[in-house]
Design a protein around this motif. Sequence first.
Motif, PDB file in Angstrom:
ATOM      1  N   ARG A   1       0.867  -1.167  -0.317  1.00 17.14           N
ATOM      2  CA  ARG A   1      -0.267  -0.263   0.561  1.00 17.14           C
ATOM      3  C   ARG A   1       0.897   1.315   0.169  1.00 17.14           C
ATOM      4  O   ARG A   1       0.880   1.920  -0.499  1.00 17.14           O
ATOM      5  N   GLN A   2       1.883   0.936   1.259  1.00 16.00           N
ATOM      6  CA  GLN A   2       2.883   2.353   0.674  1.00 16.00           C
ATOM      7  C   GLN A   2       3.425   2.813  -0.592  1.00 16.00           C
ATOM      8  O   GLN A   2       3.629   3.488  -1.169  1.00 16.00           O
ATOM      9  N   MET A   3       3.278   1.341  -1.204  1.00 16.58           N
ATOM     10  CA  MET A   3       4.574   1.972  -2.787  1.00 16.58           C
ATOM     11  C   MET A   3       3.372   2.391  -3.317  1.00 16.58           C
ATOM     12  O   MET A   3       3.915   3.211  -4.013  1.00 16.58           O
ATOM     13  N   VAL A   4       2.562   2.052  -4.040  1.00 22.14           N
ATOM     14  CA  VAL A   4       1.271   2.398  -4.434  1.00 22.14           C
ATOM     15  C   VAL A   4       0.821   4.078  -4.198  1.00 22.14           C
ATOM     16  O   VAL A   4       0.643   4.273  -5.259  1.00 22.14           O
ATOM     17  N   ARG A   5       1.378   4.480  -3.192  1.00 23.55           N
ATOM     18  CA  ARG A   5       0.666   5.780  -2.527  1.00 23.55           C
ATOM     19  C   ARG A   5       2.202   6.540  -2.943  1.00 23.55           C
ATOM     20  O   ARG A   5       2.162   7.764  -2.465  1.00 23.55           O
ATOM     21  N   GLY A   6       3.113   6.064  -3.326  1.00 22.54           N
ATOM     22  CA  GLY A   6       4.219   6.701  -3.402  1.00 22.54           C
ATOM     23  C   GLY A   6       5.411   6.610  -3.238  1.00 22.54           C
ATOM     24  O   GLY A   6       6.566   7.713  -2.909  1.00 22.54           O
ATOM     25  N   ASP A   7       5.609   6.828  -1.409  1.00 19.20           N
ATOM     26  CA  ASP A   7       6.710   5.986  -0.299  1.00 19.20           C
ATOM     27  C   ASP A   7       7.524   5.664  -1.089  1.00 19.20           C
ATOM     28  O   ASP A   7       7.783   3.923  -0.812  1.00 19.20           O
ATOM     29  N   SER A   8       8.446   6.492  -1.096  1.00 11.93           N
ATOM     30  CA  SER A   8      10.027   5.340  -2.187  1.00 11.93           C
ATOM     31  C   SER A   8      10.718   4.199  -0.911  1.00 11.93           C
ATOM     32  O   SER A   8      11.558   3.825  -1.493  1.00 11.93           O
ATOM     33  N   ALA A   9      10.322   4.473   0.040  1.00 11.97           N
ATOM     34  CA  ALA A   9      11.116   3.571   1.431  1.00 11.97           C
ATOM     35  C   ALA A   9      10.615   2.332   1.784  1.00 11.97           C
ATOM     36  O   ALA A   9      11.129   1.153   2.010  1.00 11.97           O
ATOM     37  N   ALA A  10       9.335   1.716   0.998  1.00 15.65           N
ATOM     38  CA  ALA A  10       8.647   0.398   0.835  1.00 15.65           C
ATOM     39  C   ALA A  10       9.332   0.276  -0.141  1.00 15.65           C
ATOM     40  O   ALA A  10       8.353   0.070  -1.827  1.00 15.65           O
ATOM     41  N   THR A  11      10.410  -0.939  -0.034  1.00 13.58           N
ATOM     42  CA  THR A  11      10.976  -1.514  -0.848  1.00 13.58           C
ATOM     43  C   THR A  11      11.027  -2.790  -0.695  1.00 13.58           C
ATOM     44  O   THR A  11      10.541  -3.211   0.461  1.00 13.58           O
ATOM     45  N   ALA A  12      11.553  -3.782  -2.010  1.00 11.98           N
ATOM     46  CA  ALA A  12      11.784  -5.573  -1.822  1.00 11.98           C
ATOM     47  C   ALA A  12      12.551  -5.360  -0.877  1.00 11.98           C
ATOM     48  O   ALA A  12      12.730  -6.099  -0.185  1.00 11.98           O
ATOM     49  N   ALA A  13      13.677  -4.230  -0.279  1.00 10.50           N
ATOM     50  CA  ALA A  13      14.670  -4.442   0.617  1.00 10.50           C
ATOM     51  C   ALA A  13      13.989  -4.597   2.142  1.00 10.50           C
ATOM     52  O   ALA A  13      14.381  -5.534   2.802  1.00 10.50           O
ATOM     53  N   VAL A  14      13.438  -3.420   2.388  1.00 10.31           N
ATOM     54  CA  VAL A  14      12.545  -3.153   3.243  1.00 10.31           C
ATOM     55  C   VAL A  14      12.064  -4.217   3.502  1.00 10.31           C
ATOM     56  O   VAL A  14      11.481  -4.832   4.894  1.00 10.31           O
ATOM     57  N   LEU A  15      10.788  -5.191   2.509  1.00  8.25           N
ATOM     58  CA  LEU A  15       9.830  -6.040   2.959  1.00  8.25           C
ATOM     59  C   LEU A  15      11.040  -7.304   3.278  1.00  8.25           C
ATOM     60  O   LEU A  15      10.357  -8.162   4.020  1.00  8.25           O
ATOM     61  N   HIS A  16      11.979  -7.798   2.447  1.00  9.63           N
ATOM     62  CA  HIS A  16      13.123  -8.420   2.962  1.00  9.63           C
ATOM     63  C   HIS A  16      13.769  -8.586   4.182  1.00  9.63           C
ATOM     64  O   HIS A  16      13.949  -9.316   4.974  1.00  9.63           O
TER      65      HIS A  16
END
Length: 228
Positions: free
Chosen positions: A164-179
Amino acid sequence: MSADAADGDPVGFRMQVVAESIRLFAEHGYEATPVDAVAAAAGVSRRTLFRQFRSKEDLIFADHEELLARVASRLEANADDPWWAVCAAAEEVFAHFADHRDLAVGRYRVVAQVPALRDRELVTTYRYQRLFEESLRRRMPDVPRVRVVAYAAAVTGAHNHLLRQMVRGDSAATAAVLHDELRRIHATTQPRERAEATAVTVVTHGADLSADEIADIVRKRLTWHAVP
């Protein structure tokens, strides 16, 4: 795209349908856009479209069916740590939407305006969580079900929040953060050594105490309950 192309390249066809339905729904509204318009934009007949999809709602979530099948296949084939297999599957889902971010953003905006689509999105989200639960129960039947459900919910929740954060434009919501977050969740499944194994106790005492008195101080420091 012809009917033959729809049968020969089902993944490409579904992505085309998703993209065109999102575009038309965004431009003209979900209720105001007929299925015929989506079929024409996708380059197929109304009959072909309904042969592939059961309802109008299916059009905007068409890529999820392929993705759910991929996740189920990955979980079935992954012979590694069952707990991490679920995390790896969640990462694959996130990667799909990161690779098709424009599509994900467009769908988010359309779904936000239509209650029926929001309900459908919740159901779709739960289908991923159910796949995670079923995989864990199948591969680890002796693990309490509540632990399986809690773990699957934690993985799904972390994924959905960052998506949700990624589609809202949050650049900090990345695959690395999810990992990293999934690693933390996964760590809860690993056995922990007893704290006593690495604990260090420092005892200070007067120089005039006897050995028995010093031993009594040490015993009190190492005892968790009150010593009489």
